[in-house]
Design an enzyme around this catalytic site. Sequence first.
Site, PDB file in Angstrom:
ATOM      1  N   GLY A 111       0.804  -1.232   0.000  1.00  0.00           N
ATOM      2  CA  GLY A 111       0.000   0.000   0.000  1.00  0.00           C
ATOM      3  C   GLY A 111       0.829   1.270   0.000  1.00  0.00           C
ATOM      4  O   GLY A 111       0.416   2.292   0.524  1.00  0.00           O
ATOM      5  N   GLY A 115       2.491  -0.639  -6.142  1.00  0.00           N
ATOM      6  CA  GLY A 115       1.686  -1.615  -6.889  1.00  0.00           C
ATOM      7  C   GLY A 115       1.738  -3.032  -6.329  1.00  0.00           C
ATOM      8  O   GLY A 115       1.725  -4.009  -7.077  1.00  0.00           O
ATOM      9  N   ASP A 161      -1.404   0.008 -12.810  1.00  0.00           N
ATOM     10  CA  ASP A 161      -0.652  -0.955 -12.000  1.00  0.00           C
ATOM     11  C   ASP A 161      -0.664  -2.353 -12.595  1.00  0.00           C
ATOM     12  O   ASP A 161       0.371  -3.017 -12.685  1.00  0.00           O
ATOM     13  CB  ASP A 161      -1.271  -1.068 -10.595  1.00  0.00           C
ATOM     14  CG  ASP A 161      -0.946   0.123  -9.730  1.00  0.00           C
ATOM     15  OD1 ASP A 161      -0.659   1.191 -10.289  1.00  0.00           O
ATOM     16  OD2 ASP A 161      -1.006  -0.024  -8.500  1.00  0.00           O
TER      17      ASP A 161
HETATM   18  O1  PMV Z   1      -0.840   4.134  -4.873  1.00  0.00           O
HETATM   19  P1  PMV Z   1      -1.112   3.332  -6.109  1.00  0.00           P
HETATM   20  O2  PMV Z   1       0.086   2.611  -6.610  1.00  0.00           O
HETATM   21  O3  PMV Z   1      -2.316   2.463  -5.966  1.00  0.00           O
HETATM   22  O4  PMV Z   1      -1.442   4.382  -7.258  1.00  0.00           O
HETATM   23  C1  PMV Z   1      -2.583   5.203  -7.233  1.00  0.00           C
HETATM   24  C2  PMV Z   1      -2.568   6.026  -8.473  1.00  0.00           C
HETATM   25  C3  PMV Z   1      -3.735   6.981  -8.636  1.00  0.00           C
HETATM   26  O5  PMV Z   1      -3.519   7.662  -9.873  1.00  0.00           O
HETATM   27  C4  PMV Z   1      -3.768   8.021  -7.532  1.00  0.00           C
HETATM   28  C5  PMV Z   1      -5.073   6.279  -8.662  1.00  0.00           C
HETATM   29  C6  PMV Z   1      -5.252   5.374  -9.865  1.00  0.00           C
HETATM   30  O6  PMV Z   1      -6.062   4.442  -9.771  1.00  0.00           O
HETATM   31  O7  PMV Z   1      -4.658   5.633 -10.919  1.00  0.00           O
END
Ligand code: PMV
Length: 333
Positions: A111, A115, A161
């Site tokens: 988290g 990813g 991701d």
């Molecule tokens: O924190 P992560 O790796 O889940 O990335 C979130 C990225 C955002 O652009 C903030 C949200 C998304 O779903 O793209």
Amino acid sequence: MHTASAPGKVYLFGEHAVVYGEPAIPCAVERRATVTVEERSDGRLRVDAQDLHIEGFTVEYGETGPAVDAPKAVLEAATEYVDGAIAQVRDAADAPGAGFDVTIESDIPLGAGLGSSAAVVVASIAAATSELGVELDPREVAERAYQVELNVQDGQASRADTFCSAMGGAVRVEGDDCRTIDAPDLPFVIGFDGGSGDTGKLVAGVRELREQYDFAADTVAAIGDVVREGETLLAESQGGATVDDDVLTELGQLMNFDHGLLEALGVSSRSLDDMVWTAREAGAHGAKLTGAGGGGCIVALDRSDGTETALSYEAACQEVFRAELAHEGVRLE
Ligand code: PMV
């Protein structure tokens, strides 16, 4: 028994703005989730996740759901995502009654913008389908993994991701349009503050600002401009080759710009900013938060040891490591 692994990722550019249709460029990094799967004859699912950078636990469950006393976030990490992945596997292999023992190991902080959940889902789908004798190509793994994330995250997930983890290398994501792009080997240094941000809340915060102020909408659009500039730069440098310092300097400058815009949108944090500034002062070409923000990881570019050493002394930084671009996405081990 079958084992598959899949990499985590950093955002070189474009998180948050990607939610509003701007392009983003995530890069897979050599920190992997490894999932081993063995079919069970009783149709049940047993998940063993001792090594997810969370307190180790084992949970066994069948149709009635998990019976274990653990925080929801922890349970979700190890079970909801795996549960969703197994549902996709049963569908892909046309084996609705298939059960599995699933063992997850991961060296991706959980988290924290790297990813981790996508890597676990991607590796689980690949391992369990091959256990059932079905080979999916990485794009199909990515699509099925995306459906899992969408479901677990209540419709709030971009394809970034899962596509990046399945395909490896650098990718470009703009809405549903996902492609791999050529990128040179970049000297990523990652700083982790030991925490994590609440993605849902952070995304909602940006949405509100964007609705309230035109200049916040302009800030989101400006992130898109930074991404397009970075994309041109990557296209001009030779993919796979050692990147020259001029390109690193300009990429770093764009990363700094991106971080500033994300900071303005309220998604950075004191610890992320402290790590970013420590990296810059140590000579990094550039540094920015990666992922949703609020806590978690930063990514910096530095070929020398300077940033790694400085971050190892930075109070806000709990862990620092170098991570090469992972050219390979999901793979059977
Ligand atoms: O924190 P992560 O790796 O889940 O990335 C979130 C990225 C955002 O652009 C903030 C949200 C998304 O779903 O793209």
